[in-house]
Design a protein around this motif. Sequence first.
Motif, short mmCIF file in Angstrom:
data_model
loop_
_atom_site.label_atom_id
_atom_site.label_comp_id
_atom_site.label_asym_id
_atom_site.label_seq_id
_atom_site.Cartn_x
_atom_site.Cartn_y
_atom_site.Cartn_z
N LEU A 160 0.66 5.74 12.27
CA LEU A 160 0.58 4.57 11.45
C LEU A 160 -0.93 4.40 10.63
N ARG A 161 -0.58 4.46 9.44
CA ARG A 161 -1.82 4.00 8.64
C ARG A 161 -2.33 2.64 8.37
N ALA A 162 -1.07 1.90 7.77
CA ALA A 162 -1.26 0.33 7.58
C ALA A 162 0.11 -0.17 7.60
N TRP A 163 0.06 -1.26 8.15
CA TRP A 163 1.37 -2.08 7.88
C TRP A 163 0.64 -3.53 7.36
N LYS A 164 1.41 -3.88 6.20
CA LYS A 164 0.91 -5.33 5.71
C LYS A 164 2.44 -6.26 5.57
N PRO A 165 2.56 -7.01 6.43
CA PRO A 165 3.69 -7.59 6.63
C PRO A 165 4.44 -8.12 5.20
N ASN A 166 5.54 -8.04 5.00
CA ASN A 166 6.25 -8.31 3.90
C ASN A 166 5.64 -7.55 2.59
#
Length: 536
Positions: A214-220
């Motif tokens: 996982l590099r990044a998760w920005k919700p929505n």
Amino acid sequence: MSLPSSRPLARSLLAGTMFFGVAALGPAAMAETPADTLVIANGIDDMKSLDPAESFEFSGQDQINNLYETLVEIDPATLKPIPGLAASWSVSDDGLTYTFKMAEGRKFASGNPITAEDAAFSLQRVVKLDQTPAFILTQFGLTKGNVETSVKALDASTLQIVTDKPYAPSFLYNALTAEVGSIVDKAVVSENLGEDFGNAWLDTHSAGSGAYVLRAWKPNESVVLDANPNFGHEVAMKRVFVRHVVEPATQLLLLQKGDVDVARNLGPTDIAAVEGDANLKVQTELRGQVYYLSGNQKDEILAKPKVMEAIKYLIDYDGIANQLLKGQEQTHQSFLPAGFLGAIEDKSFKLDVAKAKALLTEAGYPDGFETEILIRNEKERVDIAQAIQGSLAQGGIKASLRSVTGAEALSIYRARNHKLTLQTWGPDYPDPQTNASVFAANADNSDAGALVGNLAWRNAYAAAETTPMVAAAVVEKDEAKRAAMYEEMQRIEQMKSPIAVLFQRSEQPALRAGVDGFHTGGAVASAFYWTVTKAK
């Protein structure tokens, strides 16, 4: 669908890899995605966590399937258990003790070797954390009090699991294929442990042995995954972007322009446009996911059996499936998807306004009543809900629609604060118990029971008649007898449950013509990204 039977991985974090933010994928994006990057348009507003011990939403499960591996995996072609991080397994003569031998030479993304201690730690933390999907493991008698002795490493390569009763062995093996059975890196998670067993950290980080980090998760907004060059199979897509795009029309436009490689939420009209475009293609996969409409039994009106029965006769199942959804869903009215042991094809209900009105009169509502349908703000669900809203009105039921984000809809539903709700459910593993245990069993219907992963509980449905049947079926070792037991409980559920199963999904992702190897997971798995290739 055919996929490799194992997914060995030795991975180091891609510390020097440049991160392309969401802005790079905006209106000014390139007309063609990079050859080594997979860009997917999908509605991902249901994602609440990327910790495999907590995640229980479709979008999150897709990411976890590519970030982690499990002890046992499933051959999608046969639905049979195959080796994963465990090379082999056996069960004692009394049916209580299971022994797993770990595969040799496997490593986590960190470079740490994968041991039985990691496996024990991973399964123990699921039970101790006790989030929504924990029931998949606790149904084997595992508790916070006994899990450290019931699930333990005998040595670096041997894991032992002791259950509370002699279940059908395939039941346990199948359950361990679920994402909640993902094995995490104990050393890495322990560095970020805290009192929450590392949950807050794993919400937004990965510590697995899957094909991606996982590099990044920005919700929505987006999820970004980076591939591991040391993965045991060739991975052509070195990066995966999953863009949150709600509107099917926008997804189609992005696909046509070449800004995305895959669009996952197109409607029938959009699919027709894809089929007429030589640069695009459609693939169809029968999923295990079912649509259902359910009524909260804490609601005074909906708690009357004849009211829910009337509602089942006020749904135009075939009309919605054939005219509105046009092949993307098939009418299906039982909780086991087609293809599962014990699945039935009975269609006990059809639109019958006169019968529905008679039932409502018997229930004391000859003029109908007012209610509300909770839905996720997604076009297909809105379309289905509007169609149901219209047919309910024919019986005098005035249903308003409450449309919210996926995460909000789930939070309301899990708190038992809805009236009617239109939802979907997918099996967690390829065993009939996966759906029977949530549709037809409810061990504690009180608010204190908090069985949030259980659909009967979410709808305050005690399932008194079928709960003991579910318990009996899961320990039946004769397959024919076991199938007959699930068939019987489905027929009871069709008539007595406040949950009306409507359709079984056929997912139709649309792709650029040169994109191959994308799998949505079929009936029992989540999406696979690492199998994708692009024509040069």
